[in-house]
Design a protein around this motif. Structure first.
Motif, PDB file in Angstrom:
ATOM      1  N   UNK A  72     -20.438  12.302  14.555  1.00  0.00           N
ATOM      2  CA  UNK A  72     -19.679  11.231  14.605  1.00  0.00           C
ATOM      3  C   UNK A  72     -18.499  11.098  13.360  1.00  0.00           C
ATOM      4  N   UNK A  73     -17.606  12.252  13.536  1.00  0.00           N
ATOM      5  CA  UNK A  73     -16.519  12.408  13.238  1.00  0.00           C
ATOM      6  C   UNK A  73     -15.925  11.898  13.977  1.00  0.00           C
ATOM      7  N   UNK A  74     -13.570  12.021  14.678  1.00  0.00           N
ATOM      8  CA  UNK A  74     -13.064  11.975  14.963  1.00  0.00           C
ATOM      9  C   UNK A  74     -11.880  13.649  15.019  1.00  0.00           C
ATOM     10  N   UNK A 270      -7.911  11.856   6.834  1.00  0.00           N
ATOM     11  CA  UNK A 270      -8.682  10.314   7.164  1.00  0.00           C
ATOM     12  C   UNK A 270      -9.148   9.752   6.073  1.00  0.00           C
ATOM     13  N   UNK A 271      -8.973   9.736   5.567  1.00  0.00           N
ATOM     14  CA  UNK A 271      -9.869   8.900   3.843  1.00  0.00           C
ATOM     15  C   UNK A 271     -11.360   9.915   3.888  1.00  0.00           C
ATOM     16  N   UNK A 272     -12.113  10.915   4.348  1.00  0.00           N
ATOM     17  CA  UNK A 272     -13.193  11.110   4.474  1.00  0.00           C
ATOM     18  C   UNK A 272     -13.511  11.293   3.022  1.00  0.00           C
ATOM     19  N   UNK A 273     -12.810  11.970   2.534  1.00  0.00           N
ATOM     20  CA  UNK A 273     -13.380  12.589   1.468  1.00  0.00           C
ATOM     21  C   UNK A 273     -13.665  12.189  -0.286  1.00  0.00           C
ATOM     22  N   UNK A 274     -14.815  12.790  -0.484  1.00  0.00           N
ATOM     23  CA  UNK A 274     -14.656  12.301  -2.312  1.00  0.00           C
ATOM     24  C   UNK A 274     -14.100  12.133  -3.134  1.00  0.00           C
ATOM     25  N   UNK A 280     -18.561  14.838   2.498  1.00  0.00           N
ATOM     26  CA  UNK A 280     -20.243  14.118   2.763  1.00  0.00           C
ATOM     27  C   UNK A 280     -20.495  14.682   4.152  1.00  0.00           C
ATOM     28  N   UNK A 281     -21.701  15.629   4.064  1.00  0.00           N
ATOM     29  CA  UNK A 281     -22.385  15.612   5.454  1.00  0.00           C
ATOM     30  C   UNK A 281     -21.761  17.126   6.033  1.00  0.00           C
ATOM     31  N   UNK A 282     -21.059  17.706   5.131  1.00  0.00           N
ATOM     32  CA  UNK A 282     -19.726  18.090   6.036  1.00  0.00           C
ATOM     33  C   UNK A 282     -21.045  19.330   6.953  1.00  0.00           C
ATOM     34  N   UNK A 283     -21.389  19.903   6.731  1.00  0.00           N
ATOM     35  CA  UNK A 283     -22.821  20.771   7.366  1.00  0.00           C
ATOM     36  C   UNK A 283     -23.312  20.075   9.058  1.00  0.00           C
ATOM     37  N   UNK A 287     -22.120  22.789  11.792  1.00  0.00           N
ATOM     38  CA  UNK A 287     -22.787  23.648  12.401  1.00  0.00           C
ATOM     39  C   UNK A 287     -22.302  23.173  13.894  1.00  0.00           C
ATOM     40  N   UNK A 288     -21.945  22.001  14.186  1.00  0.00           N
ATOM     41  CA  UNK A 288     -21.485  21.591  15.735  1.00  0.00           C
ATOM     42  C   UNK A 288     -20.168  22.876  15.913  1.00  0.00           C
ATOM     43  N   UNK A 289     -19.349  23.582  15.057  1.00  0.00           N
ATOM     44  CA  UNK A 289     -18.633  24.142  15.551  1.00  0.00           C
ATOM     45  C   UNK A 289     -19.267  25.507  15.497  1.00  0.00           C
ATOM     46  N   UNK A 290     -19.783  25.505  14.976  1.00  0.00           N
ATOM     47  CA  UNK A 290     -20.873  26.783  14.844  1.00  0.00           C
ATOM     48  C   UNK A 290     -21.618  27.651  16.415  1.00  0.00           C
ATOM     49  N   UNK A 291     -22.082  26.194  16.860  1.00  0.00           N
ATOM     50  CA  UNK A 291     -22.704  25.843  17.996  1.00  0.00           C
ATOM     51  C   UNK A 291     -21.679  25.959  19.094  1.00  0.00           C
ATOM     52  N   UNK A 292     -21.175  25.597  18.910  1.00  0.00           N
ATOM     53  CA  UNK A 292     -20.179  25.860  20.148  1.00  0.00           C
ATOM     54  C   UNK A 292     -19.568  26.726  19.725  1.00  0.00           C
ATOM     55  N   UNK A 293     -19.075  27.449  18.604  1.00  0.00           N
ATOM     56  CA  UNK A 293     -18.784  28.753  18.870  1.00  0.00           C
ATOM     57  C   UNK A 293     -19.963  30.025  19.734  1.00  0.00           C
ATOM     58  N   UNK A 294     -21.140  29.737  19.332  1.00  0.00           N
ATOM     59  CA  UNK A 294     -21.803  30.447  20.301  1.00  0.00           C
ATOM     60  C   UNK A 294     -21.977  29.905  21.900  1.00  0.00           C
TER      61      UNK A 294
END
Length: 436
Positions: A72-74, A270-274, A280-283, A287-294
């Motif tokens: 749920x990120x842009x 985007x103002x997402x950083x704490x 938050x929930x950077x994993x 993980x989306x990046x890792x799956x797509x790279x595979x």
């Protein structure tokens, strides 16, 4: 639209359907050029352009949808520029590996990404990469892409001994078409025209067809070509050799760093950083990046990850995954324009590579040139990427030079444990590199 509001948490992110829709369209127009440029670059490695076009789009669609519904990120996901050039011009053309072996190496790196992300080790290593080196990687790849664009269009040609390069035939029809293309793209970019790069490529291609510089397509629209010739064409046997070790290592390092830097940069905008500067929930996006790279090499294309062009959608107000769902859907619709895309000549897409190279030079201003222990490694990265025509040499040289310069400067406390791991891997890279 209430179900969309709940699904993507519009209230939490202070956004709306119309704003997310506009943001998604904006992101697509700024990165849509990849459907032309990625197949063109990979064709130099022998990857068939038609199937490559389909694979490029398939990876972008899957990556964007995963980012939308899981993270749920842009942040739009698609095959990276830079990594594709490394595969085509360094791994396949310079080192002589088949593209199937290169895809096998990417798949192996992708699986490693997934494991490191799941066990939360990826962040530890990335934190060890000095900021100045991260910036220098982008600058070096930018010059690398620029040189490819100049050479592909014929504006710069190979020279003779003592003068390795020279000006091409600038007044030929093809040379004039390329110059027109660059000036057009530059003008549209200066005027901030929506989709400037894609529009410039299309207009220049039409001009090249009309002037007889390149043969026109037989049709504009058709059913998508088959992805069969490149689907699951992974050469694991060739990728799991000592000769291929530098290739796997470099792919691993490049993709490892690109997404982290992009995610943090986009999140800051985007103002997402704490309060501590963490996402938050950077994993989840990692993980989306890792799956797509595979998935990317399995489908027949190169490393994928978050695109910095997502910043345009964020500037337009995009704050949720709906932004990239719209972007992915737009990519899906381009599947039916394969005949035109396959016919686009270098005089049309080459200027785009040159301009993208310019965009990637921007981080050079963030390198501290007054501190030679920072600037010398960064300089080594940039010049070795450009003058050896090898992205891998530049990246790994930076990891070797940086700790040496810090030790000499008496600043060893600035060296983090993760960097020593990358330095060791880089030394192994130079030991096992298949020098010609």
């Amino acid at each position: 639209m209430h179900w969309l509001s709940r699904l993507f948490e519009f209230d939490v992110h202070h956004t709306s359907f119309s704003r997310e829709l506009l943001a998604g369209l904006t992101t697509f127009t700024t990165m849509s050029y990849i459907v032309v440029v990625n197949p063109a670059i990979l064709s130099a490695a022998g990857v068939p352009p038609g199937p490559s076009f389909v694979a490029t789009i398939a990876v972008a669609v899957i990556g964007c949808y995963l980012m939308a519904f899981y993270a749920n990120r842009p942040f739009a996901i698609a095959p990276y520029m830079g990594e594709n050039a490394f595969i085509a011009f360094t791994v396949c053309k310079a080192l002589g590996f088949p593209w199937q072996t290169a895809l096998g190496a990417i798949f192996i790196a992708g699986v490693a990404f997934i494991l490191l992300t799941v066990f939360r080790l990826r962040q530890w290593v990335v934190d060890g990469v000095p900021t100045s080196l991260r910036y220098s990687f982008a600058v070096g790849i930018g010059l690398f892409l620029t040189f490819i664009g100049l050479n592909e269009t014929g504006l710069v040609a190979l020279g003779v001994s003592g003068a390795p390069v020279q000006a091409g035939h600038l007044t030929s029809h093809s040379g004039l078409a390329a110059i027109f293309g660059f000036l057009l793209l530059a003008g549209l970019t200066i005027r901030k025209f929506p989709g400037a790069i894609l529009v410039g490529i299309i207009i220049t291609a039409v001009l090249a067809f009309a002037a007889g510089v390149a043969p026109p397509p037989k049709s504009l629209v058709s059913l998508p070509p088959s992805i069969g010739p490149i689907l699951w064409q992974l050469d694991f046997r060739g990728a799991l050799t000592w000769r291929a070790f530098p290739v796997v290592l470099t792919i691993f390092i490049m993709a490892f760093l690109d997404t982290m830097g992009t995610l943090i940069g986009l999140s800051a905008r985007a103002g997402f950083l704490d309060s501590e500067g963490r996402l938050p929930q950077i994993e989840r996006p990692m993980l989306v990046d890792a799956i797509t790279t595979t998935l990317a090499p399995a489908l027949g294309t190169t490393t994928a990850g978050a695109f910095v062009e997502s910043a345009t959608g964020i500037e337009a107000g995009g704050r949720t995954g709906l932004t990239v769902f719209v972007t992915g859907t737009c990519f899906l619709l381009t599947l039916f324009f394969a005949p035109f895309v396959a016919a686009v000549p270098a005089q049309a897409y080459g200027p785009a590579l040159i301009l993208v190279g310019l965009f990637m030079l921007a981080p050079i201003t963030r390198i501290d040139f007054s501190d030679y222990s920072e600037s010398i490694p960064a300089f080594g990265v940039v010049v070795l990427m450009a003058f050896t025509f090898n992205i891998a040499i530049g990246i790994t040289a930076g990891f070797v030079l940086y700790p040496i310069c810090k030790v000499v400067a008496g600043k060893t406390r600035q060296l983090r444990p993760g960097l020593w791991v990358l330095t060791l891997l880089s030394l192994l890279f130079f030991v096992f590199y298949p020098y010609g």
